[in-house]
Every structure is written in structure tokens, then in C-alpha cells.
Design an enzyme around this catalytic site. Sequence first.
Site, PDB file in Angstrom:
ATOM      1  N   ASP A  56       0.835  -1.217   0.000  1.00  0.00           N
ATOM      2  CA  ASP A  56       0.000   0.000   0.000  1.00  0.00           C
ATOM      3  C   ASP A  56       0.864   1.258   0.000  1.00  0.00           C
ATOM      4  O   ASP A  56       0.471   2.277  -0.565  1.00  0.00           O
ATOM      5  CB  ASP A  56      -0.976  -0.002   1.185  1.00  0.00           C
ATOM      6  CG  ASP A  56      -2.260   0.762   0.848  1.00  0.00           C
ATOM      7  OD1 ASP A  56      -2.707   0.672  -0.314  1.00  0.00           O
ATOM      8  OD2 ASP A  56      -2.786   1.470   1.716  1.00  0.00           O
ATOM      9  N   GLU A  97      -0.065  10.696   5.499  1.00  0.00           N
ATOM     10  CA  GLU A  97      -0.181   9.248   5.302  1.00  0.00           C
ATOM     11  C   GLU A  97       1.191   8.631   4.988  1.00  0.00           C
ATOM     12  O   GLU A  97       1.525   7.560   5.487  1.00  0.00           O
ATOM     13  CB  GLU A  97      -1.157   8.998   4.147  1.00  0.00           C
ATOM     14  CG  GLU A  97      -1.825   7.657   4.197  1.00  0.00           C
ATOM     15  CD  GLU A  97      -3.072   7.644   3.329  1.00  0.00           C
ATOM     16  OE1 GLU A  97      -3.992   8.473   3.576  1.00  0.00           O
ATOM     17  OE2 GLU A  97      -3.128   6.840   2.403  1.00  0.00           O
ATOM     18  N   GLU A 149     -11.159   6.279  -2.224  1.00  0.00           N
ATOM     19  CA  GLU A 149     -11.156   6.667  -0.804  1.00  0.00           C
ATOM     20  C   GLU A 149     -12.308   5.993  -0.049  1.00  0.00           C
ATOM     21  O   GLU A 149     -12.144   5.529   1.086  1.00  0.00           O
ATOM     22  CB  GLU A 149     -11.280   8.190  -0.670  1.00  0.00           C
ATOM     23  CG  GLU A 149     -10.139   8.991  -1.292  1.00  0.00           C
ATOM     24  CD  GLU A 149      -8.798   8.819  -0.581  1.00  0.00           C
ATOM     25  OE1 GLU A 149      -8.418   7.678  -0.268  1.00  0.00           O
ATOM     26  OE2 GLU A 149      -8.125   9.843  -0.361  1.00  0.00           O
ATOM     27  N   GLU A 219      -9.663  -2.827  -6.321  1.00  0.00           N
ATOM     28  CA  GLU A 219      -9.565  -2.907  -4.851  1.00  0.00           C
ATOM     29  C   GLU A 219      -9.679  -4.360  -4.387  1.00  0.00           C
ATOM     30  O   GLU A 219      -8.948  -4.786  -3.492  1.00  0.00           O
ATOM     31  CB  GLU A 219     -10.639  -2.041  -4.179  1.00  0.00           C
ATOM     32  CG  GLU A 219     -10.409  -0.536  -4.305  1.00  0.00           C
ATOM     33  CD  GLU A 219      -9.264  -0.001  -3.431  1.00  0.00           C
ATOM     34  OE1 GLU A 219      -8.811  -0.688  -2.497  1.00  0.00           O
ATOM     35  OE2 GLU A 219      -8.812   1.120  -3.731  1.00  0.00           O
TER      36      GLU A 219
HETATM   37  C1  LIG Z   1      -5.307   0.302  -2.550  1.00  0.00           C
HETATM   38  C2  LIG Z   1      -5.722   1.526  -1.785  1.00  0.00           C
HETATM   39  N1  LIG Z   1      -6.957   2.061  -2.000  1.00  0.00           N
HETATM   40  C3  LIG Z   1      -7.302   3.201  -1.320  1.00  0.00           C
HETATM   41  C4  LIG Z   1      -6.466   3.805  -0.439  1.00  0.00           C
HETATM   42  C5  LIG Z   1      -6.908   5.019   0.342  1.00  0.00           C
HETATM   43  N2  LIG Z   1      -6.191   6.170  -0.025  1.00  0.00           N
HETATM   44  C6  LIG Z   1      -5.224   3.218  -0.252  1.00  0.00           C
HETATM   45  N3  LIG Z   1      -4.324   3.740   0.622  1.00  0.00           N
HETATM   46  N4  LIG Z   1      -4.849   2.068  -0.924  1.00  0.00           N
END
Ligand SMILES: Cc1ncc(CN)c(N)n1
Length: 230
Positions: A56, A97, A149, A219
Site C-alpha cells: 500500500d 499518510e 477513498e 480494490e
Molecule cells: C489500494 C488503496 N486504496 C485506497 C487507499 C486510500 N487512499 C489506499 N491507501 N490504498
Amino acid sequence: MEGGDKVGKGEDGGPIATWLNKHRQLYLEATRHPFILSIKHGSVDISSFKRWLGQDYIFVREFIPFVASVLLKAWKETDDASDIDIILGGIASLNDEISWFKKEASKWNVPLSGNAPQKPNQDYCRFLESLMGSNIEYSVAITAFWAIEAVYQESFSLCLEDDSRTPEELMGTCQRWGNEDFRQYCCSLCRIANRSLAKATADVVRKAEEAFVHVLEKEVGFWNMSYGDS
Ligand SMILES: Cc1ncc(CN)c(N)n1
């Protein structure tokens, strides 16, 4: 519709509420994935969590230029200055983040440099890149942005519900995306997307729906990868 209410379908409904109903099954697959449910039930395999964390971080680094491209489209196309403020707020929180990922990775001994993106991650990043071009309409890009999001907000907020047995050491992760401020931010993005779609041509609305579906599929692929299923 349950999921739609949570992520803010907007007071006036709009195309997003329709799509949340139409693609409900896929939306549930993206927001109630076994990986997320394993966090909520306290049975998560920590090696899956660590794999998700490392991947991520790579995704979020690619997500930043995507959000910057949405900001640029907003600047060119919107007649509502508050869109810029909301998207800019999103970029600012991505800065936090990145710092959070670095701290969390060091806590879990997850190397961030030299960590190669896995195939589902590469596919997702390529999809983001395909939305960055100046040929992609603002309505399409802002819809994809909202969906990306919203999936995290809805997923991680599940792990904060009263009946959850989320491990204490993962609470910070779940709060990062499951908190009320992030939910409000997703509601704002949803309202912007609905408003922009209301003025778009039928062809652009169709492309935005396609982008929404692609986000949900990507996702699911991303969670599968974390779960060790890639
Ligand atoms: C795969 C993914 N999707 C969404 C997000 C949220 N910004 C994230 N951090 N990573």
C-alpha cells in the site's frame, strides 16, 4: 442502501446512489473482503497485514500524482472553488499518510525501499495513470477518486464497530481510514462527483460508471494480494 448511506451518496441521490445499488455485489466484495473481516474478527495473519502495508505504501506514492492530476482538472473545469480546497486537503492528508506508513513500516520491520510492486498493485497503478491524462474528464477522475477513498473508509470503519475484535496494534491503521473526519471527506468527494456528473454528457457519465466499477475490481484484487492470493 446501506453502503451508500455510509459513504455519503449525497442528499439528492444522484448517479452514485444508483451505481451503488446496481453494483452492490461488487461493492460488498471490495468493502467486506476476507482480509478486512479477518482484522475485524481478530484473526488476521500478521504476514498478510505486513504484505498489505508494504504494497500500500507503493500504491499511495502513485496515488499522489493521480490526486494532483484531479486537482489540475478541478482547477480547469470546476466552477466551484471549494472543490479545490477539498482536493488540496486530500493531498495534505496524503503527506501525513506517507509519514504514517514510514513509522508503521519501521514498527513492523517492513522494508519500504526496494520492495517490488506485485502484479495487482502494478495493474492498479497503471489504471490510475490511465486516468491522469488531459483527455480524461474531471467527472470521471473525481468519481474514481471518491471510490478509491470510499472503499478504504467503508472497509476500515467496519473494524471499529462495537462488535469488532480488532487487535490493539492494528487500531491505528483502522482509525486512519475509518475515522469520522475521513468519512466526512469521502462525503464531500461524493457530493462533488454527483454535482459534476449532473452536468456531464451521457457518454461521460457512462465512462465514470466504468471507472467506478474498475476501481472496485482493482480494490478486490489489491485485498486478494494482501491475503496472499496472487
Ligand atoms: C489500494 C488503496 N486504496 C485506497 C487507499 C486510500 N487512499 C489506499 N491507501 N490504498
